[in-house]
Design a protein around this motif. Structure first.
Motif, PDB file in Angstrom:
ATOM      1  N   LEU A 292       5.587   2.914   8.772  1.00  0.00           N
ATOM      2  CA  LEU A 292       4.895   4.179   9.017  1.00  0.00           C
ATOM      3  C   LEU A 292       4.927   5.113   7.814  1.00  0.00           C
ATOM      4  O   LEU A 292       4.048   5.970   7.673  1.00  0.00           O
ATOM      5  CB  LEU A 292       5.492   4.859  10.244  1.00  0.00           C
ATOM      6  CG  LEU A 292       5.373   4.057  11.543  1.00  0.00           C
ATOM      7  CD1 LEU A 292       5.947   4.851  12.717  1.00  0.00           C
ATOM      8  CD2 LEU A 292       3.923   3.669  11.829  1.00  0.00           C
ATOM      9  N   ALA A 293       5.914   4.963   6.940  1.00  0.00           N
ATOM     10  CA  ALA A 293       5.941   5.808   5.733  1.00  0.00           C
ATOM     11  C   ALA A 293       4.738   5.515   4.834  1.00  0.00           C
ATOM     12  O   ALA A 293       3.994   6.444   4.493  1.00  0.00           O
ATOM     13  CB  ALA A 293       7.255   5.629   4.986  1.00  0.00           C
ATOM     14  N   PRO A 294       4.485   4.259   4.439  1.00  0.00           N
ATOM     15  CA  PRO A 294       3.272   4.020   3.646  1.00  0.00           C
ATOM     16  C   PRO A 294       1.993   4.255   4.441  1.00  0.00           C
ATOM     17  O   PRO A 294       0.985   4.688   3.872  1.00  0.00           O
ATOM     18  CB  PRO A 294       3.397   2.553   3.205  1.00  0.00           C
ATOM     19  CG  PRO A 294       4.379   1.937   4.133  1.00  0.00           C
ATOM     20  CD  PRO A 294       5.313   3.036   4.529  1.00  0.00           C
ATOM     21  N   ALA A 295       2.016   4.026   5.758  1.00  0.00           N
ATOM     22  CA  ALA A 295       0.821   4.286   6.574  1.00  0.00           C
ATOM     23  C   ALA A 295       0.466   5.769   6.549  1.00  0.00           C
ATOM     24  O   ALA A 295      -0.709   6.136   6.565  1.00  0.00           O
ATOM     25  CB  ALA A 295       1.044   3.819   8.011  1.00  0.00           C
ATOM     26  N   SER A 296       1.481   6.631   6.485  1.00  0.00           N
ATOM     27  CA  SER A 296       1.222   8.070   6.460  1.00  0.00           C
ATOM     28  C   SER A 296       0.591   8.516   5.153  1.00  0.00           C
ATOM     29  O   SER A 296       0.001   9.595   5.071  1.00  0.00           O
ATOM     30  CB  SER A 296       2.522   8.845   6.709  1.00  0.00           C
ATOM     31  OG  SER A 296       3.399   8.722   5.609  1.00  0.00           O
ATOM     32  N   LEU A 297       0.709   7.689   4.118  1.00  0.00           N
ATOM     33  CA  LEU A 297       0.103   8.027   2.829  1.00  0.00           C
ATOM     34  C   LEU A 297      -1.388   7.718   2.780  1.00  0.00           C
ATOM     35  O   LEU A 297      -2.093   8.230   1.908  1.00  0.00           O
ATOM     36  CB  LEU A 297       0.794   7.245   1.700  1.00  0.00           C
ATOM     37  CG  LEU A 297       2.279   7.506   1.459  1.00  0.00           C
ATOM     38  CD1 LEU A 297       2.790   6.599   0.342  1.00  0.00           C
ATOM     39  CD2 LEU A 297       2.526   8.964   1.095  1.00  0.00           C
ATOM     40  N   LEU A 298      -1.864   6.890   3.702  1.00  0.00           N
ATOM     41  CA  LEU A 298      -3.254   6.435   3.633  1.00  0.00           C
ATOM     42  C   LEU A 298      -4.251   7.590   3.625  1.00  0.00           C
ATOM     43  O   LEU A 298      -5.260   7.535   2.938  1.00  0.00           O
ATOM     44  CB  LEU A 298      -3.568   5.501   4.810  1.00  0.00           C
ATOM     45  CG  LEU A 298      -2.990   4.091   4.747  1.00  0.00           C
ATOM     46  CD1 LEU A 298      -3.318   3.342   6.034  1.00  0.00           C
ATOM     47  CD2 LEU A 298      -3.515   3.320   3.540  1.00  0.00           C
ATOM     48  N   GLY A 299      -3.986   8.611   4.405  1.00  0.00           N
ATOM     49  CA  GLY A 299      -4.938   9.700   4.514  1.00  0.00           C
ATOM     50  C   GLY A 299      -4.752  10.819   3.511  1.00  0.00           C
ATOM     51  O   GLY A 299      -5.432  11.834   3.585  1.00  0.00           O
ATOM     52  N   MET A 300      -3.825  10.643   2.570  1.00  0.00           N
ATOM     53  CA  MET A 300      -3.526  11.716   1.624  1.00  0.00           C
ATOM     54  C   MET A 300      -4.308  11.536   0.326  1.00  0.00           C
ATOM     55  O   MET A 300      -4.208  10.499  -0.324  1.00  0.00           O
ATOM     56  CB  MET A 300      -2.027  11.748   1.328  1.00  0.00           C
ATOM     57  CG  MET A 300      -1.162  12.064   2.534  1.00  0.00           C
ATOM     58  SD  MET A 300       0.583  12.170   2.065  1.00  0.00           S
ATOM     59  CE  MET A 300       1.348  12.382   3.663  1.00  0.00           C
ATOM     60  N   LYS A 301      -5.049  12.549  -0.063  1.00  0.00           N
ATOM     61  CA  LYS A 301      -5.852  12.458  -1.292  1.00  0.00           C
ATOM     62  C   LYS A 301      -4.997  12.431  -2.551  1.00  0.00           C
ATOM     63  O   LYS A 301      -5.426  11.942  -3.588  1.00  0.00           O
ATOM     64  CB  LYS A 301      -6.824  13.639  -1.353  1.00  0.00           C
ATOM     65  CG  LYS A 301      -7.913  13.579  -0.293  1.00  0.00           C
ATOM     66  CD  LYS A 301      -8.876  14.752  -0.429  1.00  0.00           C
ATOM     67  CE  LYS A 301      -9.966  14.664   0.625  1.00  0.00           C
ATOM     68  NZ  LYS A 301     -10.922  15.791   0.534  1.00  0.00           N
TER      69      LYS A 301
ATOM     70  N   THR B 183      -2.281  10.759  -3.146  1.00  0.00           N
ATOM     71  CA  THR B 183      -1.516   9.537  -3.384  1.00  0.00           C
ATOM     72  C   THR B 183      -2.145   8.702  -4.488  1.00  0.00           C
ATOM     73  O   THR B 183      -3.310   8.847  -4.826  1.00  0.00           O
ATOM     74  CB  THR B 183      -1.400   8.681  -2.112  1.00  0.00           C
ATOM     75  OG1 THR B 183      -2.707   8.439  -1.600  1.00  0.00           O
ATOM     76  CG2 THR B 183      -0.563   9.362  -1.067  1.00  0.00           C
ATOM     77  N   SER B 184      -1.331   7.788  -5.029  1.00  0.00           N
ATOM     78  CA  SER B 184      -1.777   6.931  -6.124  1.00  0.00           C
ATOM     79  C   SER B 184      -1.078   5.586  -6.001  1.00  0.00           C
ATOM     80  O   SER B 184      -0.200   5.399  -5.144  1.00  0.00           O
ATOM     81  CB  SER B 184      -1.412   7.567  -7.468  1.00  0.00           C
ATOM     82  OG  SER B 184       0.005   7.678  -7.575  1.00  0.00           O
ATOM     83  N   LYS B 185      -1.438   4.660  -6.867  1.00  0.00           N
ATOM     84  CA  LYS B 185      -0.764   3.361  -6.891  1.00  0.00           C
ATOM     85  C   LYS B 185       0.727   3.556  -7.139  1.00  0.00           C
ATOM     86  O   LYS B 185       1.566   2.885  -6.517  1.00  0.00           O
ATOM     87  CB  LYS B 185      -1.363   2.475  -7.971  1.00  0.00           C
ATOM     88  CG  LYS B 185      -0.753   1.073  -8.033  1.00  0.00           C
ATOM     89  CD  LYS B 185      -1.396   0.232  -9.106  1.00  0.00           C
ATOM     90  CE  LYS B 185      -0.867  -1.206  -9.071  1.00  0.00           C
ATOM     91  NZ  LYS B 185       0.602  -1.288  -9.262  1.00  0.00           N
ATOM     92  N   LYS B 186       1.069   4.484  -8.027  1.00  0.00           N
ATOM     93  CA  LYS B 186       2.474   4.756  -8.331  1.00  0.00           C
ATOM     94  C   LYS B 186       3.231   5.201  -7.081  1.00  0.00           C
ATOM     95  O   LYS B 186       4.377   4.791  -6.852  1.00  0.00           O
ATOM     96  CB  LYS B 186       2.557   5.830  -9.411  1.00  0.00           C
ATOM     97  CG  LYS B 186       3.974   6.138  -9.875  1.00  0.00           C
ATOM     98  CD  LYS B 186       3.969   7.188 -10.978  1.00  0.00           C
ATOM     99  CE  LYS B 186       5.391   7.504 -11.429  1.00  0.00           C
ATOM    100  NZ  LYS B 186       5.407   8.539 -12.489  1.00  0.00           N
ATOM    101  N   THR B 187       2.594   6.027  -6.261  1.00  0.00           N
ATOM    102  CA  THR B 187       3.224   6.514  -5.027  1.00  0.00           C
ATOM    103  C   THR B 187       3.515   5.364  -4.072  1.00  0.00           C
ATOM    104  O   THR B 187       4.611   5.251  -3.524  1.00  0.00           O
ATOM    105  CB  THR B 187       2.313   7.535  -4.307  1.00  0.00           C
ATOM    106  OG1 THR B 187       1.848   8.493  -5.239  1.00  0.00           O
ATOM    107  CG2 THR B 187       3.061   8.223  -3.183  1.00  0.00           C
ATOM    108  N   PHE B 188       2.516   4.497  -3.866  1.00  0.00           N
ATOM    109  CA  PHE B 188       2.701   3.370  -2.958  1.00  0.00           C
ATOM    110  C   PHE B 188       3.737   2.377  -3.494  1.00  0.00           C
ATOM    111  O   PHE B 188       4.541   1.841  -2.727  1.00  0.00           O
ATOM    112  CB  PHE B 188       1.368   2.665  -2.710  1.00  0.00           C
ATOM    113  CG  PHE B 188       0.522   3.307  -1.639  1.00  0.00           C
ATOM    114  CD1 PHE B 188       0.745   3.027  -0.296  1.00  0.00           C
ATOM    115  CD2 PHE B 188      -0.480   4.196  -1.967  1.00  0.00           C
ATOM    116  CE1 PHE B 188      -0.017   3.624   0.692  1.00  0.00           C
ATOM    117  CE2 PHE B 188      -1.257   4.802  -0.989  1.00  0.00           C
ATOM    118  CZ  PHE B 188      -1.023   4.517   0.348  1.00  0.00           C
TER     119      PHE B 188
END
Length: 212
Positions: A119-128, A130-135
């Protein structure tokens, strides 16, 4: 996006906990790992809608993100989904075979099934923002994410132990810890509470330290 991910993982969790036989769950785990709609015919009929809904959801994620100006991290979440399904299978195998693992073995698997790593990476999906580095950072399970997972898992185990015991569930954190260390319920509970407390310290430390 996050709410839909929670909904589908809840259905999958119930499938492993309450409905699937071990043979069925082996197949379900394999087809999720392959992530190919052509695999659906290998499943029993009641599992087919679950699998197709899972793949449809991620296709929906892809379409929505591709329509917007942000990094597409769907594949990262897909890998996290595969990981949690494999861990659900391990849990089911322990339960069906009556095996009580070591506490370390239990916790390593339970931190995954606790859903934080999905759920932590899933919560990043909708965030403008975010970047490859974040994931990449998130998928490498940084210390603050692990600490959060430990807190959630251990506190949940403490809260649900009596209910799970009444249901005949042997593979719980407290049960594994008790057997391994020859402790009473109260002694094991106190030591698990200390593990959660130390994880809070790790989380707080990570939140206040400076970053480059």
């Amino acid at each position: 996006m996050l709410a839909k991910c929670i909904a589908i993982i809840s259905v999958i969790d119930d499938t492993y906990d309450s409905y699937g036989t071990l043979d069925e769950l082996i197949i379900f785990t394999e087809v999720v790992d392959r992530w190919d709609i052509s695999e659906v015919d290998r499943l029993p009929n009641y599992m087919k809608p679950i699998y197709t809904s899972l793949l449809d959801l991620f296709n929906e994620y892809e379409r929505e993100i591709n329509e917007q100006d942000r990094f597409n991290g769907v594949n990262y979440v897909k890998e996290a989904m595969k990981e949690i399904v494999r861990s659900y299978y391990i849990e089911a195998e322990w339960f069906i075979e009556g095996k009580i693992p070591s506490f370390k073995e239990y916790l390593n698997n339970a931190l995954v099934t606790g859903t934080y790593y999905l759920l932590a990476p899933a919560s990043l999906l909708g965030m403008k923002s975010t970047s490859k580095k974040t994931f990449d950072w998130m998928m490498n399970k940084p210390k603050n994410l692990v600490a959060s997972a430990i807190i959630g898992r251990v506190i949940d185990d403490l809260a649900t132990y009596k209910i799970e015991k009444e249901k005949g569930q042997l593979v719980t954190g407290i049960e594994c810890y008790m057997q391994e260390n020859n402790l009473s319920v109260d002694e094991a509970s106190a030591q698990l509470s200390e593990i959660a407390e130390n994880a809070w310290k790790d989380l707080n430390k990570e939140c206040i330290k400076t970053t480059t």
